[in-house]
Design a protein around this motif. Structure first.
Motif, PDB file in Angstrom:
ATOM      1  N   ASN A 147       0.830  -1.209   0.000  1.00  0.00           N
ATOM      2  CA  ASN A 147       0.000   0.000   0.000  1.00  0.00           C
ATOM      3  C   ASN A 147       0.859   1.252   0.000  1.00  0.00           C
TER       4      ASN A 147
ATOM      5  N   GLN B   6       2.308   1.720  -3.485  1.00  0.00           N
ATOM      6  CA  GLN B   6       1.293   2.182  -4.432  1.00  0.00           C
ATOM      7  C   GLN B   6       1.027   3.673  -4.266  1.00  0.00           C
TER       8      GLN B   6
ATOM      9  N   CYS C 175       1.748   6.606  -7.060  1.00  0.00           N
ATOM     10  CA  CYS C 175       0.723   7.549  -7.514  1.00  0.00           C
ATOM     11  C   CYS C 175       1.212   8.991  -7.344  1.00  0.00           C
TER      12      CYS C 175
ATOM     13  N   GLN D 138      -3.848   6.441 -15.087  1.00  0.00           N
ATOM     14  CA  GLN D 138      -4.105   5.488 -14.007  1.00  0.00           C
ATOM     15  C   GLN D 138      -2.836   5.213 -13.209  1.00  0.00           C
TER      16      GLN D 138
ATOM     17  N   ASN E  95      -1.736   0.680  -9.365  1.00  0.00           N
ATOM     18  CA  ASN E  95      -2.637  -0.284  -8.733  1.00  0.00           C
ATOM     19  C   ASN E  95      -3.973  -0.405  -9.474  1.00  0.00           C
TER      20      ASN E  95
ATOM     21  N   GLN F 143      -6.558   1.258  -9.136  1.00  0.00           N
ATOM     22  CA  GLN F 143      -7.699   1.663  -8.324  1.00  0.00           C
ATOM     23  C   GLN F 143      -7.821   3.178  -8.213  1.00  0.00           C
ATOM     24  N   GLN F 144      -6.790   3.884  -8.639  1.00  0.00           N
ATOM     25  CA  GLN F 144      -6.805   5.343  -8.579  1.00  0.00           C
ATOM     26  C   GLN F 144      -6.316   5.901  -9.904  1.00  0.00           C
ATOM     27  N   LYS F 145      -6.736   7.132 -10.175  1.00  0.00           N
ATOM     28  CA  LYS F 145      -6.249   7.831 -11.360  1.00  0.00           C
ATOM     29  C   LYS F 145      -6.080   9.297 -11.013  1.00  0.00           C
TER      30      LYS F 145
ATOM     31  N   ALA G  99     -10.439   8.017  -6.955  1.00  0.00           N
ATOM     32  CA  ALA G  99     -10.712   6.595  -7.106  1.00  0.00           C
ATOM     33  C   ALA G  99     -11.322   6.336  -8.483  1.00  0.00           C
TER      34      ALA G  99
ATOM     35  N   GLU H 283     -13.839   4.753 -10.946  1.00  0.00           N
ATOM     36  CA  GLU H 283     -15.249   4.382 -10.774  1.00  0.00           C
ATOM     37  C   GLU H 283     -15.559   3.111 -11.508  1.00  0.00           C
TER      38      GLU H 283
END
Length: 101
Positions: free
Chosen positions: A35, A38, A42, A80, A83, A85-87, A99, A101
């Motif tokens: 985590n 990641q 980001c 992106q 991971n 899951q986020q952008k 996050a 969608e």
């Protein structure tokens, strides 16, 4: 005389117990580190985007309206995070991590 070299059942059980204990201690630690990595990845994408916005401004004389403009102009490959899951988004000159969608 049958003198074969090998592990006894007790030796194998001891080895498996030690390996299991090490895995029990190691796996939660790896999940926490994942985590953290990641998040750092980001944040690195945000810094890269800031640099590419400046490059876009130098090349075109204007600010890009959104991240898609940077991707289409080949300033960025993706919006992106690693991971998935986020952008990142670009709104009114502000880069945000949101996050997916």
């Amino acid at each position: 005389m049958n003198n074969q070299k090998g592990f006894t059942l007790i030796e194998m059980l001891i080895v498996l117990t030690v390996i299991s204990t090490l895995l029990i201690l190691l796996i939660p630690n790896l999940a926490d580190k994942n985590n953290t990595m990641q998040t750092k990845g980001c944040n690195a994408l945000v810094q890269l985007t800031e640099s590419q916005i400046q490059a876009y401004e130098i090349d075109n004389g204007s600010t890009p309206i959104d991240i898609q403009t940077l991707i289409e102009g080949e300033y960025l490959q993706t919006d992106q995070c690693a991971n998935g899951q986020q952008k990142i988004t670009l709104t009114n000159g502000t880069i945000e991590i949101v996050a997916v969608e």
